[in-house]
Design an enzyme around this catalytic site. Structure first.
Site, short mmCIF file in Angstrom:
data_model
loop_
_atom_site.label_atom_id
_atom_site.label_comp_id
_atom_site.label_asym_id
_atom_site.label_seq_id
_atom_site.Cartn_x
_atom_site.Cartn_y
_atom_site.Cartn_z
CG HIS A 75 -1.99 -1.19 0.87
ND1 HIS A 75 -2.58 -2.29 1.33
CD2 HIS A 75 -3.03 -0.32 0.47
CE1 HIS A 75 -3.42 -2.70 1.21
NE2 HIS A 75 -3.65 -1.79 0.70
N GLY A 76 2.36 1.09 0.37
CA GLY A 76 3.13 2.41 0.44
C GLY A 76 4.13 2.43 1.52
#
Length: 436
Positions: free
Chosen positions: A293-294
């Site tokens: 996701h990041g």
């Protein structure tokens, strides 16, 4: 295919080259895998193609984070060293089309599907515009065979498409946007000025916002595909009614959950090699899911919370206990939802320090309510009620809409669009999952 490339290139045409390169590598890799008789050569081909995909994803998504972390390390060691600042633009949807190409090449290697002979079909599979920028992640075995037959737009498919587009727009433009602009964004911007009740309800509000935002996009994507004659599987199934974390991940972002299960958890060994290794595999899967996701500690902790919670469920037998009896199910729903909400604090916060400040503020928040209004509370309640309507409500609405005929579907769809436009706030924020 050309329409999909035009759609993607309308944002930045140069990234169409990245999309095309991804398709070329997958196409050549698939043909090489099918023609190769040597298992060693097949493994090498798979490794090279997957490595190329992951290197491209890593460059665009994690290079900046790597240089920032390295610079902080130099400062902590007393080495005043300026590293180059790289302004790398993250291509929209790169994670989603990378995962699709990886799933294709792995399935070809495992002989679950045949290599696609048509480059246009494979390029369309990777770039199909409805789900290109934010999913759902579609399997080649499900989509490519649909390209071999002429798509037919039946009345049921049309009703399905129109209904899902309307419900998706309502979730995004009305529910998600109002929750974000009127409440959630303000609370997370300065949690120290909010009351404890407002802080807790803001977490509930964000749970509703991200669900409506992401499931709304999925509904629109599935609906647009249906209007073109293609069938996509459901990507969300009332996740906040889950009685365990395991069930939550069977209902939330289903296409990603199944991808992580089939291409990460099971290859790691799944639950086939004893209890300890099963726990290890669960944790690694959710940890890497957080990093996907990041590149930030907040996403790492989000993944760690889910990984540890899944392990604790197995150790304690919580998931089995909540499956028996209404009271047990209610307890399971409440516990699961609040574990998910705890993780959402880190997912939503722009930094780890702000997430910790938010948690601290809940314990010492003021009693004065300043931002919470009956309208916002009603939106949160509406999101909650939507999780417990009969599970086949979508299908029943689609059947009812199809029975109105072409004129009726046109009328109700137009009426729905006008209503959404009328009640929604001015301006529309980007979909949350565009950043992934």
């Amino acid at each position: 295919m050309l329409a999909s490339y035009f759609f993607y290139g309308y944002w930045d045409w140069s990234f169409c080259l990245l999309l095309l390169f991804n398709a070329v590598v997958s196409y050549i890799g698939g043909l090489l895998l099918e023609r190769s008789e040597s298992e060693s050569q097949r493994r090498w081909t798979l490794g090279i193609v997957v490595a190329i995909d992951l290197l491209l994803l890593g460059y665009f998504k994690y290079t900046g984070f790597f240089f920032e972390s390295l610079q902080e390390l130099f400062y902590s060691l007393g080495l005043e060293r300026e590293l180059p600042i790289l302004e790398i633009i993250l291509p929209v949807g790169i994670s989603f089309f990378t995962f699709q190409s990886i799933s294709y090449i792995v399935d070809v290697k495992n002989r679950q599907i045949q290599a696609c002979r048509s480059f246009v079909d494979l390029a369309l599979y990777i770039s199909f515009f409805p789900q290109l920028v934010a999913g759902p992640i579609v399997r080649a075995a499900h989509f490519i065979p649909q390209l071999d037959r002429r798509p037919v737009l039946t009345r049921r498919m049309m009703a399905k498409g129109l209904f899902l587009i309307l419900i998706g727009l309502f979730k995004k433009m009305v529910l998600a946007n109002y929750l974000a602009t009127l409440y959630v964004d303000e609370i997370f911007l300065a949690p120290e000025f909010a009351s404890s009740l407002e802080l807790v309800l803001a977490i509930y509000g964000y749970a509703g916002q991200i669900y409506c935002d992401f499931s709304g996009y999925s509904d629109i994507a599935i609906g647009v595909a249906a209007l073109l004659g293609y069938h996509f599987k459901r990507n969300f199934n009332q996740p906040y009614r889950a009685v365990s974390l395991r069930e939550f991940w069977q209902r939330w972002h289903i296409s990603l959950s199944q991808w992580l299960r089939d291409y990460l958890y099971i290859p790691l060994g799944g639950s086939r090699h004893g209890t300890i290794l099963t726990y290890r595999n669960l944790f690694i899967t959710m940890f890497l899911g957080g990093i996907w996701h990041g590149a930030a500690m907040t996403f790492v902790i989000w993944g760690v919370i889910h990984g540890l919670a899944l392990i604790l469920e197995r150790v304690s037998g919580f998931g089995r206990w909540t499956g028996n009896g209404r009271l047990n199910r209610l307890v399971g729903i409440l516990v699961t939802f609040h574990v998910v909400c705890l993780a959402w604090i880190f997912f939503r916060s722009p930094s780890l320090s702000l997430a910790l400040d938010y948690l601290a503020a809940i314990g010492k928040g003021t009693s004065e309510i300043t931002l919470l209004t009956p309208f916002v509370a009603g939106l949160i309640l509406l999101c909650a009620v939507g999780q417990f309507v009969p599970s086949r409500s979508y299908e029943r609405c689609q059947v009812a809409l199809s029975r109105t005929g072409l004129a009726g579907m046109t009328f109700f769809f137009t009426l729905g669009l006008l209503f959404i436009q009328w009640v929604s706030p001015s301006g529309t924020a980007p979909f949350i999952y565009f950043q992934f």
